[in-house]
Design a protein around this motif. Structure first.
Motif, PDB file in Angstrom:
ATOM      1  N   ASP A 125       0.843  -1.206   0.000  1.00 42.91           N
ATOM      2  CA  ASP A 125       0.000   0.000   0.000  1.00 42.91           C
ATOM      3  C   ASP A 125       0.874   1.249   0.000  1.00 42.91           C
ATOM      4  OD1 ASP A 125      -2.027   1.795   0.244  1.00 42.91           O
ATOM      5  OD2 ASP A 125      -2.524   1.286   2.320  1.00 42.91           O
ATOM      6  N   TYR A 126       1.645   1.404  -1.075  1.00 47.41           N
ATOM      7  CA  TYR A 126       2.621   2.499  -1.049  1.00 47.41           C
ATOM      8  C   TYR A 126       1.990   3.872  -1.221  1.00 47.41           C
ATOM      9  CZ  TYR A 126       2.716   1.415  -6.071  1.00 47.41           C
ATOM     10  OH  TYR A 126       2.378   1.135  -7.354  1.00 47.41           O
ATOM     11  N   TYR A 127       0.726   3.907  -1.614  1.00 47.13           N
ATOM     12  CA  TYR A 127       0.066   5.219  -1.657  1.00 47.13           C
ATOM     13  C   TYR A 127      -0.107   5.793  -0.250  1.00 47.13           C
ATOM     14  CZ  TYR A 127      -0.954   6.399  -6.419  1.00 47.13           C
ATOM     15  OH  TYR A 127      -0.826   6.817  -7.709  1.00 47.13           O
ATOM     16  N   VAL A 141      11.803   7.130  -3.546  1.00 45.56           N
ATOM     17  CA  VAL A 141      11.423   5.728  -3.713  1.00 45.56           C
ATOM     18  C   VAL A 141      12.638   4.919  -4.160  1.00 45.56           C
ATOM     19  CG1 VAL A 141       8.997   6.250  -4.231  1.00 45.56           C
ATOM     20  CG2 VAL A 141      10.670   6.129  -6.109  1.00 45.56           C
ATOM     21  N   SER A 142      12.463   3.604  -4.166  1.00 44.28           N
ATOM     22  CA  SER A 142      13.525   2.716  -4.635  1.00 44.28           C
ATOM     23  C   SER A 142      12.880   1.555  -5.375  1.00 44.28           C
ATOM     24  CB  SER A 142      14.331   2.202  -3.435  1.00 44.28           C
ATOM     25  OG  SER A 142      15.349   1.331  -3.883  1.00 44.28           O
ATOM     26  N   ASP A 179       6.417   2.951 -14.890  1.00 43.66           N
ATOM     27  CA  ASP A 179       4.963   3.164 -14.820  1.00 43.66           C
ATOM     28  C   ASP A 179       4.522   3.501 -13.400  1.00 43.66           C
ATOM     29  OD1 ASP A 179       5.581   0.538 -14.032  1.00 43.66           O
ATOM     30  OD2 ASP A 179       3.601  -0.214 -14.601  1.00 43.66           O
ATOM     31  N   ARG A 180       5.075   2.799 -12.409  1.00 43.02           N
ATOM     32  CA  ARG A 180       4.670   3.089 -11.015  1.00 43.02           C
ATOM     33  C   ARG A 180       5.205   4.435 -10.541  1.00 43.02           C
ATOM     34  NH1 ARG A 180       3.607  -2.546  -7.788  1.00 43.02           N
ATOM     35  NH2 ARG A 180       2.931  -3.652  -9.641  1.00 43.02           N
ATOM     36  N   LEU A 181       6.388   4.801 -11.043  1.00 44.00           N
ATOM     37  CA  LEU A 181       6.942   6.110 -10.661  1.00 44.00           C
ATOM     38  C   LEU A 181       6.038   7.226 -11.195  1.00 44.00           C
ATOM     39  CD1 LEU A 181       9.340   7.756  -9.407  1.00 44.00           C
ATOM     40  CD2 LEU A 181      10.284   7.843 -11.713  1.00 44.00           C
ATOM     41  N   ILE A 182       5.681   7.133 -12.469  1.00 48.14           N
ATOM     42  CA  ILE A 182       4.859   8.201 -13.062  1.00 48.14           C
ATOM     43  C   ILE A 182       3.480   8.223 -12.415  1.00 48.14           C
ATOM     44  CG2 ILE A 182       3.806   9.057 -15.215  1.00 48.14           C
ATOM     45  CD1 ILE A 182       6.920   9.422 -14.873  1.00 48.14           C
ATOM     46  N   ASP A 183       2.944   7.062 -12.111  1.00 50.49           N
ATOM     47  CA  ASP A 183       1.650   6.991 -11.423  1.00 50.49           C
ATOM     48  C   ASP A 183       1.714   7.748 -10.090  1.00 50.49           C
ATOM     49  OD1 ASP A 183      -1.026   5.898 -10.919  1.00 50.49           O
ATOM     50  OD2 ASP A 183      -0.015   4.692  -9.396  1.00 50.49           O
ATOM     51  N   THR A 207       6.456  15.130  -5.778  1.00 50.27           N
ATOM     52  CA  THR A 207       7.198  14.239  -6.681  1.00 50.27           C
ATOM     53  C   THR A 207       8.394  13.655  -5.924  1.00 50.27           C
ATOM     54  OG1 THR A 207       6.576  15.432  -8.676  1.00 50.27           O
ATOM     55  CG2 THR A 207       8.644  14.222  -8.778  1.00 50.27           C
ATOM     56  N   PRO A 208       8.618  12.333  -6.006  1.00 50.23           N
ATOM     57  CA  PRO A 208       9.793  11.775  -5.336  1.00 50.23           C
ATOM     58  C   PRO A 208      11.067  12.522  -5.749  1.00 50.23           C
ATOM     59  CG  PRO A 208       8.413  10.019  -6.205  1.00 50.23           C
ATOM     60  CD  PRO A 208       7.833  11.301  -6.715  1.00 50.23           C
TER      61      PRO A 208
END
Ligand code: NDP
Length: 281
Positions: free
Chosen positions: A111-113, A133-134, A139-143, A151-152
């Protein structure tokens, strides 16, 4: 130490020291030696189980907190912002710090959100100077970028001469996300230290293969965090700021890409299951 400016204005050293796969005793000694050698950025994680040892080395160094850049990572949490905040408090307590310079979501699973929302809160409260993030694929980064407020600042991903992430690096730059390499030497896999191209470049510059690899990434604008337990190698890995690789050298290293991981693929469903089954607070 040369720094890079993250997307929120924070300065991060372009070269730091990693402590993956070191037990407490090795960690305390290695971090003490690294700080003495001149490293100021340390990369650990709750999952490495050595945050307390990092904290002891920091306290014994006599360096002031402001001189250091300390990163740790949040492991997959069972749902919820509360658990993320609890894990953050546990990490900072183990480290003996009241704020972090960089806190990363270690894996792109779970549940990274809600984890990200909690990290945004902690950042706004001044407990974390930069959040990132790591192991996040594009796709998950842009999401995460398009659906959240912050923004990370960093995405720490496997990056070395055999897995260069060139296209992904361009995308991260366009989004304002600093790419950070984990395993800059691929942990020596695929005979990295004996690679003929890297060895030839090292000889040509009167340097070691390790120095060529680190220099190549720093010239690309990638942050590096090599790990070693040896004091001579700590000094060697730090000594990469007084030579440059040519465009031709860079092209020769670009030819070493093999297009796949030297470790494991985060998109492999078995890897998702295995890494998601672990818990660290
Ligand atoms: P590295 O690619 O840094 O390789 C470490 C290996 O290289 C060790 O065996 C070390 O041996 C050897 N080495 C170091 N310097 C030299 C040198 N100058 N000459 C010859 N050999 C050398 O591996 P890591 O996996 O440790 O990656 C670096 C850091 O990245 C980690 O410590 C961790 O902080 C981070 N990381 C993050 C991950 C993530 O999922 N976010 C995953 C993996 C790593 P010796 O110690 O004997 O000198």
């Amino acid at each position: 130490m040369q720094t890079t400016t993250l997307n929120n204005g924070i300065e991060m050293p372009v070269l730091g020291f990693g402590v993956f796969q070191l037990d407490a005793e090795q960690t305390e000694r290695a971090v003490s030696d690294a700080l003495e050698a001149g490293y100021r950025s340390i990369d650990t994680a709750s999952g490495y189980r050595n945050e307390e040892a990092v904290g002891r080395a920091i306290r014994n160094s006599g360096l002031s907190r402001g001189e250091l850049f300390i990163t740790t990572k949040l492991y997959v949490q069972n749902a919820g912002e509360e658990n993320t905040k609890r894990a953050f408090e546990a990490s900072t307590e183990r480290l003996g710090l009241n704020y972090l310079d960089l806190y990363l979501i270690h894996q792109p699973f779970g549940d990274y959100y809600s984890e990200w929302r909690a990290m945004q809160d902690l950042h706004k409260e001044g407990r974390i100077r930069a959040i990132g993030v790591s192991n996040f694929p594009a796709d998950r980064l842009i999401d995460l970028v398009v659906n959240n407020e912050i923004t990370p600042a960093v995405n720490q991903v496997e990056t070395h001469p055999f897995r260069q992430n060139c296209d992904y690096h361009e995308l991260m730059c366009a989004e304002g996300v600093q790419m950070e390499s984990w395993a800059p030497f691929a942990q020596g896999k695929n005979n990295l230290f004996g690679n003929p191209t890297l060895t030839a470049l090292a000889e040509a510059h009167g340097r070691s293969v390790a120095q060529v690899v680190l220099r190549w990434m720093i010239q690309r604008g990638v942050v590096v965090i090599p790990k070693t337990v040896r004091r001579d190698r700590m000094a060697e890995n730090l000594d990469v700021f007084d030579f440059s690789l040519t465009d031709d050298d860079m092209k020769r290293i670009a030819g070493l890409e093999v297009g796949s991981s030297q470790f494991f693929d985060h998109a492999d469903t078995d890897v998702v299951r295995q890494l998601s089954a672990l818990r660290f607070d």
